[in-house]
Design an enzyme around this catalytic site. Structure first.
Site, PDB file in Angstrom:
ATOM      1  N   LYS A   5       0.812  -1.221   0.000  1.00  0.00           N
ATOM      2  CA  LYS A   5       0.000   0.000   0.000  1.00  0.00           C
ATOM      3  C   LYS A   5       0.845   1.270   0.000  1.00  0.00           C
ATOM      4  O   LYS A   5       0.501   2.253  -0.663  1.00  0.00           O
ATOM      5  CB  LYS A   5      -0.954   0.003   1.191  1.00  0.00           C
ATOM      6  CG  LYS A   5      -2.043  -1.062   1.110  1.00  0.00           C
ATOM      7  CD  LYS A   5      -2.998  -0.956   2.293  1.00  0.00           C
ATOM      8  CE  LYS A   5      -4.098  -1.997   2.200  1.00  0.00           C
ATOM      9  NZ  LYS A   5      -5.081  -1.867   3.302  1.00  0.00           N
ATOM     10  N   ASP A  58     -10.559   2.272   2.188  1.00  0.00           N
ATOM     11  CA  ASP A  58     -10.709   1.777   3.559  1.00  0.00           C
ATOM     12  C   ASP A  58     -11.403   2.800   4.449  1.00  0.00           C
ATOM     13  O   ASP A  58     -12.241   2.437   5.287  1.00  0.00           O
ATOM     14  CB  ASP A  58      -9.339   1.436   4.158  1.00  0.00           C
ATOM     15  CG  ASP A  58      -8.764   0.137   3.619  1.00  0.00           C
ATOM     16  OD1 ASP A  58      -9.563  -0.731   3.217  1.00  0.00           O
ATOM     17  OD2 ASP A  58      -7.535  -0.007   3.602  1.00  0.00           O
TER      18      ASP A  58
END
Length: 258
Positions: A64, A105
């Site tokens: 990420k 998220d």
């Protein structure tokens, strides 16, 4: 439409089943693969998958941050401001000669919560998951108190809008979020650190998922409603699906696929 999850490990991921179900439910023709990719090959992998015609990617650990760095170095790429604040990208959408990077998220977590948001939330942890939760909640107008076992780690999230506090904190907010991985490794010892005096009607979330999370078991015993990480997984995946396809995500089918 070619889609994939990149990270390492990926063999355990439920995302392929979830997105296959979403495609079937909406009539969108897609393939979704889980590709094992190491962190040091992130930039090369993004170029290769773009050349191979992939329309979108999900990104999981340990990529990420590396994917965000690769996008920053690419003059043709675009990074969503929320992903910049979080410091991680988990969703890529094909955009011309490169990619547009997002972090689903944060909004996915907020969407996963039942009912109206409370005024105050306690978040446990200061890693990547906690950063996403804090950004999502702060952007939704919620006051966030944050505790980590190292106070300096909690202080590092203050620029995101979190109020750092000492460990272990009192569990007195209406919403409590465990964003650490402790419940997966030593859940009983982690749970035993707290004085369990919850407010009436408290809702407790653990971002891990599984049938026997000690933190949630204790919270339920104390009278709280509880939620594991599956709801966040579905909602962040739904936002990615909508960004890739332009179709509303079929939440019921995605939950069923898990």
């Amino acid at each position: 439409m070619k889609l994939a999850l990149i990270g390492d490990p990926v063999s355990h991921s439920r995302s392929p089943a979830m997105h296959a179900a979403a495609g079937e439910a909406t009539g969108v023709s897609l393939t979704y693969e889980a590709l094992r990719v190491s962190a040091h090959t992130a930039e090369e992998t993004l170029r290769r998958l773009h050349d191979e015609g992939y329309a979108g990617l999900n990104v999981t650990v340990p990529l990420k941050i590396e994917v965000l760095d690769a996008l920053r170095a690419d003059p043709d790429a675009v990074v969503d401001p929320a992903a910049e604040r979080i410091g991680a990208v988990n969703t890529l959408v094909r955009a011309g000669s490169s990619w547009r990077g997002f972090n689903t998220d944060a909004p996915g977590f907020v969407r996963s919560l039942p009912g109206e948001l409370p005024e105050r939330v306690l978040v446990l942890g200061a890693g990547g998951a906690a950063r996403a939760v804090v950004v999502g909640l702060v952007d939704a107008g919620v006051r966030v108190r944050l505790a980590a076992r190292r106070f300096e780690a909690a202080e590092a999230l203050a620029p995101l809008g979190a109020e750092p506090c000492e460990w272990p904190p009192a569990l007195d907010e209406a919403l409590i979020v465990n964003a650490t991985s402790a419940s997966l490794h030593d859940g009983e010892a982690f749970t035993a650190q707290f004085a369990w005096r919850l407010s009436r009607g408290a809702h407790v979330v653990d971002l891990a998922y599984g049938d026997e999370l000690a933190f949630l078991q204790r919270a339920a015993h104390e009278g709280a409603s509880v939620q594991d990480g599956k709801a966040m997984l579905v909602h962040q995946g739904a936002l990615a699906f909508e960004a890739w396809t332009g179709s509303d995500a079929p939440l019921e089918a995605m939950f069923a696929a898990l």
